[in-house]
Structures are given as structure tokens and as C-alpha cells.
Design a protein around this motif. Structure first.
Motif, PDB file in Angstrom:
ATOM      1  N   GLU A 121      87.911  52.129  27.445  1.00 62.30           N
ATOM      2  CA  GLU A 121      88.491  52.983  26.423  1.00 62.30           C
ATOM      3  C   GLU A 121      88.526  54.392  26.987  1.00 62.30           C
ATOM      4  O   GLU A 121      87.788  54.730  27.916  1.00 62.30           O
ATOM      5  N   VAL A 122      89.379  55.222  26.438  1.00 59.28           N
ATOM      6  CA  VAL A 122      89.533  56.578  26.952  1.00 59.28           C
ATOM      7  C   VAL A 122      88.325  57.415  26.562  1.00 59.28           C
ATOM      8  O   VAL A 122      88.007  57.546  25.382  1.00 59.28           O
ATOM      9  N   ALA A 123      87.648  57.976  27.572  1.00 54.10           N
ATOM     10  CA  ALA A 123      86.552  58.898  27.311  1.00 54.10           C
ATOM     11  C   ALA A 123      87.065  60.332  27.248  1.00 54.10           C
ATOM     12  O   ALA A 123      86.591  61.139  26.437  1.00 54.10           O
ATOM     13  N   ASP A 124      88.035  60.643  28.108  1.00 54.42           N
ATOM     14  CA  ASP A 124      88.565  62.006  28.158  1.00 54.42           C
ATOM     15  C   ASP A 124      89.863  61.982  28.951  1.00 54.42           C
ATOM     16  O   ASP A 124      90.044  61.139  29.836  1.00 54.42           O
ATOM     17  N   ILE A 125      90.756  62.895  28.637  1.00 50.07           N
ATOM     18  CA  ILE A 125      91.999  63.049  29.396  1.00 50.07           C
ATOM     19  C   ILE A 125      92.073  64.470  29.917  1.00 50.07           C
ATOM     20  O   ILE A 125      91.907  65.437  29.163  1.00 50.07           O
ATOM     21  N   GLU A 126      92.301  64.596  31.205  1.00 47.69           N
ATOM     22  CA  GLU A 126      92.502  65.896  31.843  1.00 47.69           C
ATOM     23  C   GLU A 126      94.012  66.095  32.009  1.00 47.69           C
ATOM     24  O   GLU A 126      94.635  65.452  32.856  1.00 47.69           O
ATOM     25  N   PRO A 127      94.626  66.953  31.216  1.00 48.67           N
ATOM     26  CA  PRO A 127      96.089  67.027  31.188  1.00 48.67           C
ATOM     27  C   PRO A 127      96.728  67.915  32.244  1.00 48.67           C
ATOM     28  O   PRO A 127      97.959  67.982  32.318  1.00 48.67           O
ATOM     29  N   ALA A 128      95.919  68.604  33.068  1.00 49.06           N
ATOM     30  CA  ALA A 128      96.475  69.638  33.952  1.00 49.06           C
ATOM     31  C   ALA A 128      97.574  69.100  34.859  1.00 49.06           C
ATOM     32  O   ALA A 128      98.638  69.724  35.004  1.00 49.06           O
ATOM     33  N   LEU A 129      97.339  67.954  35.488  1.00 50.80           N
ATOM     34  CA  LEU A 129      98.325  67.400  36.417  1.00 50.80           C
ATOM     35  C   LEU A 129      99.609  67.025  35.686  1.00 50.80           C
ATOM     36  O   LEU A 129     100.717  67.314  36.154  1.00 50.80           O
ATOM     37  N   ILE A 130      99.473  66.394  34.527  1.00 51.40           N
ATOM     38  CA  ILE A 130     100.642  65.977  33.759  1.00 51.40           C
ATOM     39  C   ILE A 130     101.421  67.191  33.280  1.00 51.40           C
ATOM     40  O   ILE A 130     102.664  67.236  33.364  1.00 51.40           O
ATOM     41  N   GLU A 131     100.719  68.208  32.784  1.00 50.57           N
ATOM     42  CA  GLU A 131     101.390  69.421  32.313  1.00 50.57           C
ATOM     43  C   GLU A 131     102.075  70.156  33.457  1.00 50.57           C
ATOM     44  O   GLU A 131     103.164  70.719  33.285  1.00 50.57           O
ATOM     45  N   CYS A 132     101.463  70.119  34.633  1.00 46.88           N
ATOM     46  CA  CYS A 132     102.080  70.746  35.805  1.00 46.88           C
ATOM     47  C   CYS A 132     103.402  70.064  36.144  1.00 46.88           C
ATOM     48  O   CYS A 132     104.395  70.726  36.462  1.00 46.88           O
ATOM     49  N   LEU A 133     103.420  68.741  36.057  1.00 44.73           N
ATOM     50  CA  LEU A 133     104.647  68.000  36.352  1.00 44.73           C
ATOM     51  C   LEU A 133     105.746  68.305  35.334  1.00 44.73           C
ATOM     52  O   LEU A 133     106.901  68.534  35.705  1.00 44.73           O
ATOM     53  N   THR A 134     105.405  68.303  34.041  1.00 43.99           N
ATOM     54  CA  THR A 134     106.434  68.554  33.035  1.00 43.99           C
ATOM     55  C   THR A 134     106.973  69.977  33.140  1.00 43.99           C
ATOM     56  O   THR A 134     108.177  70.206  32.981  1.00 43.99           O
ATOM     57  N   ARG A 135     106.107  70.933  33.444  1.00 42.36           N
ATOM     58  CA  ARG A 135     106.583  72.314  33.622  1.00 42.36           C
ATOM     59  C   ARG A 135     107.537  72.412  34.805  1.00 42.36           C
ATOM     60  O   ARG A 135     108.438  73.250  34.822  1.00 42.36           O
ATOM     61  N   GLY A 136     107.329  71.580  35.800  1.00 43.41           N
ATOM     62  CA  GLY A 136     108.186  71.591  36.981  1.00 43.41           C
ATOM     63  C   GLY A 136     109.459  70.794  36.825  1.00 43.41           C
ATOM     64  O   GLY A 136     110.237  70.672  37.784  1.00 43.41           O
TER      65      GLY A 136
END
Length: 274
Positions: free
Chosen positions: A138-153
Motif C-alpha cells: 500500500e502507498v506509504a508516501d508519494i514524493e511528487p518532485a520528479l513527476i511535477e518536474c516532468l509536467t512542468r517541462g
């Protein structure tokens, strides 16, 4: 145009699965639709399943898939196959399709950048006894930095639902649960869950166009909701209760269902609200 203006710049998390992943025409439609959403100024993030593909590979190696309350029992051998199929075969096919139709997709698993941290899922049988289903997380935590970096790009992230434990071990996580948690973390405007049904159906097989938390509990209690629909609906409800603007369970067998639900007054599924 009113729908586009309202959604421009907003994040849309899409759980991609079912027939839309196995029918060639629907696959091409989905890829074009995701590219169009990006071109219209939305930020689509795709989380995909791959149950049929995993079953096919397990059959090739002579292994029978087993499920407990809609969750795949995942021993070490099965986990290796899940990683190979989801993180390799399925993920890269989706990325290639989106790129073929003019998008810029990047494939990830939750192990990349430790984007999805996981812990072992604890389950019990009807008598309350613990049930070991292996490397299911089950999801304990999500680190969104990489995903947000991709969408911004300008990229479209395509994410396989494999999480990483505290010791680097891999966990197989239900894609609906990952999509729901990711939508909450990214403060998504919408969470779209593609299925092989018109939406959530009552015991007479009629579509329920809207469901509240109390209605969902009643449907689970009387057995209307069962199997793989349970984690899907639970994930949808949790997302709706934790800040996601709207959650829709839609029929992925309908051509362009994603666009119809997002950008028109046509509705092809069930909306979940808190």
C-alpha cells in the motif's frame, strides 16, 4: 471551450486499464486523447494497470494467478514477473504510443526517484485472521518532485504501480490505489478511472451516476460491490474526501470516453463525491 478554459493548467490523473489497454483501436484513441489534453493546456498524468498482461506471462511460465479480495497474491517469483511486465512491456508500450501520436511521454515506476514509497499490505480473512499475500503493498508516501518536474517541462508521466520499501524491495500496488493517492498528492482537479463497465452498477445492472460515501458503504455491505471494484471505489472515495476536485469511474470501452467526460456535457460513468 468552457471546459477547456476551466481545466487549463490543472492536473488530471488518469488510471488506464481494462479493454482500453488491450484493444488496438481503443489504445490509439487513448494515446491521441492524452496528447490532445496536453496540447489544450491540461497536465495529464497516467497510472496504468496490466492485469491481463501479467496473467498471460504467468501462464507462459506455468504459474496460476491467485487473488484475495481483489488483490493479486504476489510471491517473489510473481513479483519479478510483475516488474518485468508492468515496468517494461506495458509501460514502454504506452509511452511509445503517446509519443507516436505527438506527445512527449516519460515512463516511470514508483522506484524511480523513490516516487512511491510502499509498505506491506496487511489483510485479514472473514474470521479476522491475517492473510499473507506476499509482496503486495500500500502507498506509504508519494514524493511528487520528479513527476511535477516532468509536467512542468511539458512531458506526460506514465507511471507503473510498483512501489519501493524501506530496504529497497519492490511492492506490487493496486493501480487504482496508486492513482487515488497520486491525485491527492498532486492536488489534481480530476481523477479518471477507466474500467470495463459503464460505471458502478446496482443489483439490477443499472448505472449509478453519482455515489456518496454512505451509499458506497451500503453497496459493499449488501455485496453489490465486490472483487476488483472494491479497491477502485474505495480509492475514488478517499480521493474525493481529500481534496481532489472530482472523481469519475468511466467506461474505457467507449471511444474517446476520456474526452467525452472531461470536455463535454456527455457523461459515461459514475461520479464519486464525499
Amino acid at each position: 471551450m468552457p471546459f477547456i478554459r476551466r481545466l487549463a493548467g490543472k492536473t488530471i490523473v488518469v488510471k488506464y486499464g481494462g479493454n482500453a489497454m488491450t484493444d488496438d483501436v481503443l489504445k490509439a484513441d487513448f494515446a491521441r486523447d492524452v496528447v490532445l489534453l496536453r496540447q489544450l493546456g491540461l497536465n495529464p498524468v497516467v497510472v496504468h494497470g496490466g492485469g491481463p498482461q501479467i496473467n498471460d506471462m504467468l501462464a507462459r511460465v506455468g504459474k496460476q494467478g491467485q487473488f484475495v479480495q481483489g488483490m493479486r497474491v504476489t510471491d517473489a517469483e510473481t513479483m519479478a514477473i510483475v516488474e518485468m511486465v508492468l515496468g517494461g512491456q506495458v509501460n514502454k508500450e504506452i509511452v511509445s504510443l503517446i509519443n507516436l501520436h505527438g506527445g512527449q511521454a516519460v515512463g516511470l515506476t514508483g522506484k524511480d526517484g523513490h516516487a512511491i514509497r510502499a509498505r506491506r499490505l496487511s489483510m485479514q480473512d472473514e474470521q479476522g485472521r491475517p492473510v499473507d499475500i506476499g509482496q503486495v503493498g500500500e502507498v506509504a508516501d508519494i514524493e511528487p518532485a520528479l513527476i511535477e518536474c516532468l509536467t512542468r517541462g511539458g512531458y506526460i508521466p506514465v507511471i507503473a504501480p510498483i512501489g519501493v520499501g524501506e530496504h529497497g524491495e519492490a511492492y506490487n500496488i493496486n493501480a487504482d490505489l496508486v492513482a487515488g493517492c497520486l491525485a491527492q498528492t498532486l492536488c489534481a482537479e480530476k481523477l479518471m478511472l477507466l474500467t470495463n463497465t459503464p460505471g458502478v452498477l446496482d443489483q439490477r445492472g443499472e448505472l449509478l451516476t453519482a455515489l456518496s460515501g454512505s451509499a458506497i458503504q451500503a453497496l459493499m455491505a449488501d455485496g453489490t460491490l465486490y472483487g476488483g471494484m472494491i479497491p477502485k471505489v474505495q480509492s475514488a472515495l478517499e480521493a474525493a474526501q481529500n481534496g481532489v476536485g472530482a472523481v469519475h469511474i468511466i467506461d474505457g470501452r467507449v471511444p474517446h470516453a476520456l474526452l467525452l467526460e472531461l470536455l463535454t456535457d456527455s457523461h459515461c460513468g459514475t461520479m464519486i463525491h464525499a
